[in-house]
Enzyme design. Structure first.
Site, PDB file in Angstrom:
ATOM      1  N   ARG A 243       0.863  -1.186   0.000  1.00 43.14           N
ATOM      2  CA  ARG A 243       0.000   0.000   0.000  1.00 43.14           C
ATOM      3  C   ARG A 243       0.896   1.231   0.000  1.00 43.14           C
ATOM      4  O   ARG A 243       1.928   1.258   0.693  1.00 43.14           O
ATOM      5  CB  ARG A 243      -0.909   0.036   1.232  1.00 43.14           C
ATOM      6  CG  ARG A 243      -2.111  -0.893   1.175  1.00 43.14           C
ATOM      7  CD  ARG A 243      -3.158  -0.425   0.148  1.00 43.14           C
ATOM      8  NE  ARG A 243      -4.326  -1.277   0.128  1.00 43.14           N
ATOM      9  CZ  ARG A 243      -4.496  -2.351  -0.655  1.00 43.14           C
ATOM     10  NH1 ARG A 243      -3.545  -2.697  -1.513  1.00 43.14           N
ATOM     11  NH2 ARG A 243      -5.609  -3.049  -0.609  1.00 43.14           N
ATOM     12  N   GLU A 272      -3.536   7.685  -3.736  1.00 44.60           N
ATOM     13  CA  GLU A 272      -4.096   7.232  -5.020  1.00 44.60           C
ATOM     14  C   GLU A 272      -5.431   7.886  -5.301  1.00 44.60           C
ATOM     15  O   GLU A 272      -6.234   8.020  -4.371  1.00 44.60           O
ATOM     16  CB  GLU A 272      -4.282   5.707  -4.987  1.00 44.60           C
ATOM     17  CG  GLU A 272      -2.992   4.971  -5.140  1.00 44.60           C
ATOM     18  CD  GLU A 272      -3.154   3.467  -5.048  1.00 44.60           C
ATOM     19  OE1 GLU A 272      -4.265   2.944  -5.269  1.00 44.60           O
ATOM     20  OE2 GLU A 272      -2.162   2.817  -4.740  1.00 44.60           O
ATOM     21  N   HIS A 290      -1.742   0.442  -9.745  1.00 44.77           N
ATOM     22  CA  HIS A 290      -2.335  -0.491  -8.761  1.00 44.77           C
ATOM     23  C   HIS A 290      -3.024  -1.679  -9.475  1.00 44.77           C
ATOM     24  O   HIS A 290      -4.246  -1.829  -9.392  1.00 44.77           O
ATOM     25  CB  HIS A 290      -3.332   0.247  -7.849  1.00 44.77           C
ATOM     26  CG  HIS A 290      -3.582  -0.498  -6.567  1.00 44.77           C
ATOM     27  ND1 HIS A 290      -3.916   0.130  -5.391  1.00 44.77           N
ATOM     28  CD2 HIS A 290      -3.558  -1.831  -6.289  1.00 44.77           C
ATOM     29  CE1 HIS A 290      -4.089  -0.768  -4.440  1.00 44.77           C
ATOM     30  NE2 HIS A 290      -3.879  -1.975  -4.960  1.00 44.77           N
TER      31      HIS A 290
HETATM   32  P1  NAP Z   1      -1.006 -11.613   4.538  1.00 39.14           P
HETATM   33  O1  NAP Z   1      -0.939 -13.036   4.099  1.00 39.14           O
HETATM   34  O2  NAP Z   1      -1.880 -11.248   5.688  1.00 39.14           O
HETATM   35  O3  NAP Z   1       0.501 -11.165   4.838  1.00 39.14           O
HETATM   36  C1  NAP Z   1       0.851  -9.966   5.446  1.00 39.14           C
HETATM   37  C2  NAP Z   1       1.955 -10.253   6.436  1.00 39.14           C
HETATM   38  O4  NAP Z   1       2.475  -9.031   6.938  1.00 39.14           O
HETATM   39  C3  NAP Z   1       1.430 -11.027   7.628  1.00 39.14           C
HETATM   40  O5  NAP Z   1       1.737 -12.385   7.475  1.00 39.14           O
HETATM   41  C4  NAP Z   1       2.094 -10.404   8.813  1.00 39.14           C
HETATM   42  O6  NAP Z   1       2.930 -11.371   9.395  1.00 39.14           O
HETATM   43  C5  NAP Z   1       2.946  -9.266   8.272  1.00 39.14           C
HETATM   44  N1  NAP Z   1       2.853  -8.032   9.059  1.00 39.14           N
HETATM   45  C6  NAP Z   1       3.870  -7.261   9.446  1.00 39.14           C
HETATM   46  N2  NAP Z   1       3.476  -6.186  10.100  1.00 39.14           N
HETATM   47  C7  NAP Z   1       2.155  -6.256  10.162  1.00 39.14           C
HETATM   48  C8  NAP Z   1       1.181  -5.420  10.735  1.00 39.14           C
HETATM   49  N3  NAP Z   1       1.478  -4.309  11.388  1.00 39.14           N
HETATM   50  N4  NAP Z   1      -0.070  -5.795  10.630  1.00 39.14           N
HETATM   51  C9  NAP Z   1      -0.410  -6.950   9.993  1.00 39.14           C
HETATM   52  N5  NAP Z   1       0.487  -7.777   9.431  1.00 39.14           N
HETATM   53  C10 NAP Z   1       1.770  -7.425   9.506  1.00 39.14           C
HETATM   54  O7  NAP Z   1      -1.443 -10.675   3.341  1.00 39.14           O
HETATM   55  P2  NAP Z   1      -1.134 -10.864   1.784  1.00 39.14           P
HETATM   56  O8  NAP Z   1      -2.228 -11.623   1.150  1.00 39.14           O
HETATM   57  O9  NAP Z   1       0.273 -11.333   1.632  1.00 39.14           O
HETATM   58  O10 NAP Z   1      -1.274  -9.334   1.301  1.00 39.14           O
HETATM   59  C11 NAP Z   1      -0.407  -8.349   1.826  1.00 39.14           C
HETATM   60  C12 NAP Z   1      -0.850  -6.974   1.382  1.00 39.14           C
HETATM   61  O11 NAP Z   1      -0.567  -6.805   0.004  1.00 39.14           O
HETATM   62  C13 NAP Z   1      -2.360  -6.699   1.473  1.00 39.14           C
HETATM   63  O12 NAP Z   1      -2.744  -6.324   2.765  1.00 39.14           O
HETATM   64  C14 NAP Z   1      -2.558  -5.581   0.477  1.00 39.14           C
HETATM   65  O13 NAP Z   1      -2.416  -4.334   1.114  1.00 39.14           O
HETATM   66  C15 NAP Z   1      -1.408  -5.788  -0.503  1.00 39.14           C
HETATM   67  N6  NAP Z   1      -1.886  -6.224  -1.835  1.00 39.14           N
HETATM   68  C16 NAP Z   1      -1.700  -5.394  -2.886  1.00 39.14           C
HETATM   69  C17 NAP Z   1      -2.097  -5.791  -4.152  1.00 39.14           C
HETATM   70  C18 NAP Z   1      -1.890  -4.905  -5.345  1.00 39.14           C
HETATM   71  O14 NAP Z   1      -2.720  -4.903  -6.245  1.00 39.14           O
HETATM   72  N7  NAP Z   1      -0.805  -4.160  -5.410  1.00 39.14           N
HETATM   73  C19 NAP Z   1      -2.709  -7.034  -4.337  1.00 39.14           C
HETATM   74  C20 NAP Z   1      -2.892  -7.841  -3.233  1.00 39.14           C
HETATM   75  C21 NAP Z   1      -2.466  -7.428  -1.982  1.00 39.14           C
HETATM   76  P3  NAP Z   1       3.297 -11.250  10.953  1.00 39.14           P
HETATM   77  O15 NAP Z   1       2.004 -11.414  11.669  1.00 39.14           O
HETATM   78  O16 NAP Z   1       4.295 -12.332  11.145  1.00 39.14           O
HETATM   79  O17 NAP Z   1       3.882  -9.906  11.113  1.00 39.14           O
HETATM   80  C1  GLV Z   2      -5.310  -5.086  -3.843  1.00 36.48           C
HETATM   81  O1  GLV Z   2      -4.633  -4.140  -3.640  1.00 36.48           O
HETATM   82  C2  GLV Z   2      -5.829  -5.935  -2.821  1.00 36.48           C
HETATM   83  O2  GLV Z   2      -5.620  -5.630  -1.632  1.00 36.48           O
HETATM   84  O3  GLV Z   2      -6.477  -6.938  -3.157  1.00 36.48           O
END
Ligand code: NAP
Ligand code: GLV
Length: 329
Positions: A243, A272, A290
């Protein structure tokens, strides 16, 4: 009893709603702009369930009604646009679309890494701008991603070792990168034997590429600030598909402009769709609008998941992808 779909979604999602025979209203049949906040509020007053997008700010007033919502189904994995604390307090269930977009987003993060390192966009502009005069021994030299001729490996630092962070590590293995990762829970990194957990500051100092994969929350806002950018090697590249507000964009512009950082690949921005105008004038950035999860296959499935969650909420059932109601990040 009906669903407010804030913006047009892929047909697969509408097909689920139609097959269930439930009425729904589409707030805006436009792919280009977010729904006007006043129209969002008005829609939430007419319908007890929202199928929304990350561009919709869902606050306490919308959640609490009247009428109080029966559920919010978001077609995205990130939920920072939703007031989860208020939703938990008000007992409004929230669902998102995790997992299905993991590989597409990691693909895009890796594409940004390669594009920034190897100056792909600069090369494209060199050709289309009529400046490709001949092969040149020093033309557009970039930074290696795989091992150097002497076998030296580059280091990728992954910030946030969740679904997408781990998918990034799998891709890095194919490029023989050394991988460091930081996550709050050290044990989530320990499960990957080829990835080394590392303190955040050390990760920034040691990495040739840093890729961000944490959700946006109060504790991750400006996690990459001027101080952390100053820890990075001047030859390093920063990749952000998480983000925008995780990075202090003004500080990033300063670092890139002064060449204290070699490059950045960004899919997300602090305000954004507004992009810091300093970024627009730089040649050492690759900027995308994005589109991390933006493949036909993934968006088709996300729409189905979001529609199924909305239907479950309308029926008063638990949705498969419902978030824990802790309200915490
Ligand atoms: P996820 O599986 O929940 O992974 C996020 C990881 O970040 C968690 O495992 C967590 O592990 C760690 N973390 C570190 N600090 C944190 C905090 N303060 N709060 C919460 N977690 C924290 O999520 P994901 O599916 O990988 O997605 C991650 C992020 O990518 C989404 O939230 C979204 O904002 C972004 N995203 C962007 C796009 C795009 O289009 N660009 C697409 C999809 C997702 P620990 O608990 O070990 O810290
Ligand atoms: C995209 O940014 C998502 O969080 O799915």
């Amino acid at each position: 009893m009906s669903i407010f779909v804030t913006r047009r979604i892929p047909e697969s999602g509408f097909a689920v709603l139609r097959a269930a025979g439930v009425p729904f209203e589409v707030g805006q049949d436009d792919d280009e702009r977010p729904l006007d906040p006043a129209l969002l509020r008005a829609g939430a007053r007419r319908h007890p369930v929202l199928l929304c997008q990350l561009t919709d700010r869902i606050d306490r007033e919308i959640l609490g009604g009247p009428p109080r919502l029966r559920g919010v189904s978001q077609m995205a994995v990130g939920t920072d646009n939703l007031d989860l604390v208020a939703a938990a307090e008000l007992g409004v269930p929230v669902a998102n679309t995790p997992g299905v977009l993991t590989d597409a987003t990691a693909d895009l993060a890796f594409a940004l890494l390669l594009a920034s390192a190897r100056r792909v966009v600069e090369g494209h502009h060199c050709v289309t701008g009529g400046r490709f005069f001949a092969w040149g021994p020093q033309l557009l030299l970039g930074s290696g991603v795989g091992p150097a001729p002497d076998g030296t490996r580059k280091t990728l630092g992954i910030v946030g070792f969740g679904r997408i962070g781990r998918a990034m590590a799998r891709r890095a293995a194919g490029f023989d990168l050394r991988v460091l990762a930081w996550s709050r829970r050290r044990e989530s990194v320990a499960a990957s034997p080829d990835v080394h957990w590392c303190e955040l500051d050390e990760l920034f100092a040691q990495s040739d590429y840093v890729s961000l994969h944490v959700p946006l929350s109060p504790s991750t806002r400006h996690l990459v600030d001027a101080r952390r950018l100053a820890l990075m090697k001047p030859t390093a590249h920063l990749i952000n598909t998480a983000r925008g507000p995780v990075v202090d964009e003004a500080a990033l512009v300063d670092a890139l402009r002064a060449r204290r950082l070699a490059g950045a690949g960004l899919d997300v921005f602090e305000r954004e769709p507004i992009v810091h105008e300093g970024l627009l004038g730089l040649d050492n950035v690759v900027l995308l609008p994005h589109v991390g999860s933006g493949t036909h296959e993934v968006r088709t499935r996300m729409a189905v998941m979001a529609a199924e969650s909305a239907l479950a909420f309308l029926r008063g059932e638990r949705a498969e992808w419902e978030l824990e109601r802790s309200g915490r990040d």
